[in-house]
Design a protein around this motif. Sequence first.
Motif: not given
Length: 277
Positions: A169-173
């Motif tokens: 999710e950090i990469e998606e954010a």
Amino acid sequence: MAKKRRLKKHSILPGFGLSLGFTMLYVSLLVLLPLSMIFINTISMGWSDFWTVVTEPRVTASYKLSFGTALAAAFINLLFGVLIAWVLVRYSFPGKRLIDGLVDLPFALPTAVAGIALTALYSENGWIGQLLPFKVAFSPLGITIALTFIGLPFVVRMVQPVLQNLDREIEEASAILGATRMQTFLKVIVPEILPAAMTGFALAFARAIGEYGSVVFIAGNMPMKTEIAPLIIMTKLEQYDYVAATAIGAVMLVFSFLILLFINGLQWWTNRKFAHA
């Protein structure tokens, strides 16, 4: 009194004093005592004799070869170890478990067997050596390949769990906020895996410094050219010159400690830098 209660309150493990005592005894018997004997034997020979032994041209050439090839192999493992860990964590493909198991093969394979296999493979008549326009076996390049082989698992196994625990999710954010793939990799992923990668690099380097079995076959052991420091130590031991062997070992130990201390300091600096970024 209040201080004692506070210490007891924050002691998580029961029997802390006893367990700490066994820990110190175990470390002392297996690590500190053997290392101290190296310096005790070295001191017994006197400074002039010590300097004569450790500065002999043949010995200094072996220092340069051992440390140079170990650093080169550690850097290669740092690059390709991170890449292999990334592939094993982020992609699914046929034979993935087999490749994941093969990464640990240098741990289980006897180093002498690895050295013989690499020599047969990269010699002038070997499957790969005969196809190359340059010499690999019996050269510093062959030593680097052998040290790369035995050090690869350290980087992969240190980085792999960090990538597995990294939240997608950090990469998606990061992508939602407009960052490119390269920016996401450099700003998000690299700070997370860098401490583990540096630890793997240090372990691979430390392992390569003292490697003997896999190197002695492919090196050719030519004095001043492909003779590593552990081989000179073994030669001194075979000649019953134990004091000279421990003197050379003490020099390698001090230089290894300083390099590892520098790597750990660099790791601490990078952690602090990215933590405040």
